[in-house]
Design a protein around this motif. Structure first.
Motif, PDB file in Angstrom:
ATOM      1  N   VAL A 129      -2.314   0.797 -19.211  1.00  0.00           N
ATOM      2  CA  VAL A 129      -2.324   0.630 -20.734  1.00  0.00           C
ATOM      3  C   VAL A 129      -3.112   2.207 -21.120  1.00  0.00           C
ATOM      4  O   VAL A 129      -2.955   2.668 -22.183  1.00  0.00           O
ATOM      5  N   ASP A 130      -3.858   2.727 -20.427  1.00  0.00           N
ATOM      6  CA  ASP A 130      -4.406   3.921 -20.549  1.00  0.00           C
ATOM      7  C   ASP A 130      -3.798   5.119 -20.239  1.00  0.00           C
ATOM      8  O   ASP A 130      -4.043   6.357 -20.235  1.00  0.00           O
ATOM      9  N   GLY A 131      -2.464   5.025 -19.736  1.00  0.00           N
ATOM     10  CA  GLY A 131      -1.479   6.257 -19.385  1.00  0.00           C
ATOM     11  C   GLY A 131      -1.370   6.343 -18.103  1.00  0.00           C
ATOM     12  O   GLY A 131      -0.822   7.338 -17.758  1.00  0.00           O
ATOM     13  N   MET A 132      -2.264   5.933 -17.319  1.00  0.00           N
ATOM     14  CA  MET A 132      -2.363   6.301 -15.741  1.00  0.00           C
ATOM     15  C   MET A 132      -0.939   5.793 -15.044  1.00  0.00           C
ATOM     16  O   MET A 132      -0.561   4.737 -15.469  1.00  0.00           O
ATOM     17  N   ARG A 133      -0.170   6.439 -14.231  1.00  0.00           N
ATOM     18  CA  ARG A 133       0.908   6.110 -13.568  1.00  0.00           C
ATOM     19  C   ARG A 133       0.552   5.989 -12.105  1.00  0.00           C
ATOM     20  O   ARG A 133       0.146   6.880 -11.455  1.00  0.00           O
ATOM     21  N   PHE A 134       1.331   4.997 -11.503  1.00  0.00           N
ATOM     22  CA  PHE A 134       1.116   4.926 -10.057  1.00  0.00           C
ATOM     23  C   PHE A 134       2.845   4.760  -9.474  1.00  0.00           C
ATOM     24  O   PHE A 134       3.236   3.346  -9.646  1.00  0.00           O
ATOM     25  N   PRO A 135       3.423   5.720  -9.132  1.00  0.00           N
ATOM     26  CA  PRO A 135       4.518   5.428  -8.407  1.00  0.00           C
ATOM     27  C   PRO A 135       4.563   4.422  -7.199  1.00  0.00           C
ATOM     28  O   PRO A 135       3.657   4.344  -6.413  1.00  0.00           O
ATOM     29  N   VAL A 136       5.686   3.627  -6.926  1.00  0.00           N
ATOM     30  CA  VAL A 136       5.579   2.800  -5.762  1.00  0.00           C
ATOM     31  C   VAL A 136       6.464   3.394  -4.847  1.00  0.00           C
ATOM     32  O   VAL A 136       7.376   4.150  -4.886  1.00  0.00           O
ATOM     33  N   ARG A 137       5.634   3.445  -3.338  1.00  0.00           N
ATOM     34  CA  ARG A 137       6.274   4.251  -2.355  1.00  0.00           C
ATOM     35  C   ARG A 137       7.346   3.496  -1.631  1.00  0.00           C
ATOM     36  O   ARG A 137       8.445   3.909  -1.268  1.00  0.00           O
ATOM     37  N   GLU A 138       7.381   2.208  -1.772  1.00  0.00           N
ATOM     38  CA  GLU A 138       8.344   1.551  -1.117  1.00  0.00           C
ATOM     39  C   GLU A 138       8.145  -0.202  -1.518  1.00  0.00           C
ATOM     40  O   GLU A 138       7.190  -0.631  -2.109  1.00  0.00           O
ATOM     41  N   ILE A 139       9.188  -0.802  -1.597  1.00  0.00           N
ATOM     42  CA  ILE A 139       9.709  -2.135  -2.007  1.00  0.00           C
ATOM     43  C   ILE A 139       9.925  -3.154  -0.745  1.00  0.00           C
ATOM     44  O   ILE A 139      11.045  -2.740  -0.075  1.00  0.00           O
ATOM     45  N   GLU A 140       9.237  -4.098  -0.417  1.00  0.00           N
ATOM     46  CA  GLU A 140       9.548  -4.892   0.657  1.00  0.00           C
ATOM     47  C   GLU A 140      10.005  -6.253   0.092  1.00  0.00           C
ATOM     48  O   GLU A 140       9.050  -6.732  -0.488  1.00  0.00           O
ATOM     49  N   ALA A 141      10.819  -6.839   0.655  1.00  0.00           N
ATOM     50  CA  ALA A 141      11.513  -8.218   0.378  1.00  0.00           C
ATOM     51  C   ALA A 141      10.822  -9.085   1.291  1.00  0.00           C
ATOM     52  O   ALA A 141      10.269  -8.676   2.540  1.00  0.00           O
ATOM     53  N   HIS A 142      10.371 -10.422   0.563  1.00  0.00           N
ATOM     54  CA  HIS A 142       9.777 -11.381   1.565  1.00  0.00           C
ATOM     55  C   HIS A 142      10.425 -12.675   1.342  1.00  0.00           C
ATOM     56  O   HIS A 142      10.865 -12.786   0.186  1.00  0.00           O
ATOM     57  N   SER A 143      10.109 -13.640   2.226  1.00  0.00           N
ATOM     58  CA  SER A 143      10.503 -15.041   1.718  1.00  0.00           C
ATOM     59  C   SER A 143       9.369 -15.842   1.299  1.00  0.00           C
ATOM     60  O   SER A 143       8.315 -15.750   1.274  1.00  0.00           O
TER      61      SER A 143
ATOM     62  N   ASP B  88      -1.461   2.396  -0.048  1.00  0.00           N
ATOM     63  CA  ASP B  88      -1.438   1.483   0.687  1.00  0.00           C
ATOM     64  C   ASP B  88      -1.629   0.250   0.061  1.00  0.00           C
ATOM     65  O   ASP B  88      -1.776  -1.026   0.581  1.00  0.00           O
ATOM     66  N   GLY B  89      -2.048   0.217  -1.242  1.00  0.00           N
ATOM     67  CA  GLY B  89      -2.188  -0.972  -2.020  1.00  0.00           C
ATOM     68  C   GLY B  89      -0.973  -1.766  -2.155  1.00  0.00           C
ATOM     69  O   GLY B  89       0.118  -1.156  -2.263  1.00  0.00           O
ATOM     70  N   ARG B  90      -0.990  -3.034  -2.097  1.00  0.00           N
ATOM     71  CA  ARG B  90       0.249  -4.096  -2.224  1.00  0.00           C
ATOM     72  C   ARG B  90       0.066  -5.026  -3.326  1.00  0.00           C
ATOM     73  O   ARG B  90      -0.642  -5.747  -3.355  1.00  0.00           O
ATOM     74  N   SER B  91       1.083  -4.971  -4.142  1.00  0.00           N
ATOM     75  CA  SER B  91       1.334  -5.991  -5.111  1.00  0.00           C
ATOM     76  C   SER B  91       2.465  -6.940  -4.684  1.00  0.00           C
ATOM     77  O   SER B  91       3.560  -6.681  -4.568  1.00  0.00           O
ATOM     78  N   VAL B  92       2.156  -8.242  -4.507  1.00  0.00           N
ATOM     79  CA  VAL B  92       3.211  -9.244  -3.892  1.00  0.00           C
ATOM     80  C   VAL B  92       3.248 -10.119  -5.108  1.00  0.00           C
ATOM     81  O   VAL B  92       2.319 -10.814  -5.694  1.00  0.00           O
ATOM     82  N   PHE B  93       4.576 -10.214  -5.543  1.00  0.00           N
ATOM     83  CA  PHE B  93       5.169 -10.880  -6.603  1.00  0.00           C
ATOM     84  C   PHE B  93       5.856 -12.015  -6.253  1.00  0.00           C
ATOM     85  O   PHE B  93       7.079 -11.954  -5.710  1.00  0.00           O
TER      86      PHE B  93
ATOM     87  N   SER C  93      10.597 -10.464  -8.428  1.00  0.00           N
ATOM     88  CA  SER C  93      10.365 -11.714  -7.855  1.00  0.00           C
ATOM     89  C   SER C  93      10.719 -11.864  -6.256  1.00  0.00           C
ATOM     90  O   SER C  93      11.784 -11.464  -5.878  1.00  0.00           O
ATOM     91  N   GLY C  94       9.713 -12.153  -5.278  1.00  0.00           N
ATOM     92  CA  GLY C  94      10.022 -12.176  -4.056  1.00  0.00           C
ATOM     93  C   GLY C  94       9.667 -10.858  -3.332  1.00  0.00           C
ATOM     94  O   GLY C  94      10.396 -10.760  -2.268  1.00  0.00           O
ATOM     95  N   GLN C  95       9.211  -9.948  -4.124  1.00  0.00           N
ATOM     96  CA  GLN C  95       9.006  -8.500  -3.689  1.00  0.00           C
ATOM     97  C   GLN C  95       7.441  -8.112  -3.345  1.00  0.00           C
ATOM     98  O   GLN C  95       6.759  -8.698  -4.068  1.00  0.00           O
ATOM     99  N   THR C  96       7.434  -7.139  -2.521  1.00  0.00           N
ATOM    100  CA  THR C  96       6.023  -6.609  -2.613  1.00  0.00           C
ATOM    101  C   THR C  96       5.973  -5.114  -2.942  1.00  0.00           C
ATOM    102  O   THR C  96       7.022  -4.660  -2.210  1.00  0.00           O
ATOM    103  N   LEU C  97       5.227  -4.702  -3.679  1.00  0.00           N
ATOM    104  CA  LEU C  97       5.573  -3.235  -4.245  1.00  0.00           C
ATOM    105  C   LEU C  97       4.321  -2.463  -3.293  1.00  0.00           C
ATOM    106  O   LEU C  97       3.119  -2.831  -3.349  1.00  0.00           O
ATOM    107  N   VAL C  98       4.484  -1.509  -2.627  1.00  0.00           N
ATOM    108  CA  VAL C  98       3.594  -0.832  -1.931  1.00  0.00           C
ATOM    109  C   VAL C  98       3.486   0.818  -2.768  1.00  0.00           C
ATOM    110  O   VAL C  98       4.241   1.303  -2.699  1.00  0.00           O
TER     111      VAL C  98
END
Length: 122
Positions: free
Chosen positions: A108-122, A49-54, A40-45
């Motif tokens: 679900v098919d077993g592919m793995r994607f490590p997160v390079r960094e986590i950014e907090a946002h407001s 360079d894809g970014r998931s913003v939660f 919550s309130g984080q961006t997974l990079v």
């Protein structure tokens, strides 16, 4: 590039409940409340360079490393699973674990994607 294909297109709708997640040695799953708090309130990079913003209000955006964004809403399920319902109506569920001090998103098919960094946002 693979992350944008996996998260952005979301062609494979998946049910989280009956999945046989292919875990690796060292994978540490989260309790639902702990994962929700962690995201919550984080961006997974990711490394492409894809970014998931939660957003803390449940809104979600995935932006490709090269541009283009998918919008939706996220929620945490059991077994360290996060499900996103995109504005198109497509839902996808992925598992997020910690391994070696790094968050890893698993499809679900077993592919793995490590997160390079986590950014907090407001």
């Amino acid at each position: 590039m693979r992350t944008m294909m996996i998260l952005g297109l979301a062609c494979l709708a998946s049910g989280a409940a009956a999945q046989d997640w292919k875990t690796q040695n060292g994978d540490m799953p989260f309790e639902a409340s702990a994962l929700s708090e962690r995201l919550s309130g984080q961006t997974l990079v990711f490394f492409d360079d894809g970014r998931s913003v939660f957003e803390s209000n449940g809104q979600y955006q995935y932006t490709y490393g090269g541009g283009g964004t998918w919008y939706g809403h996220w929620q945490v399920a059991e077994d360290s699973v996060v499900c996103v319902t995109f504005v198109t109506g497509v839902e996808r569920c992925d598992r997020i674990v910690e391994n070696g001090g790094r968050l890893v998103m698993q499809t679900v098919d077993g592919m793995r994607f490590p997160v390079r960094e986590i950014e907090a946002h407001s």
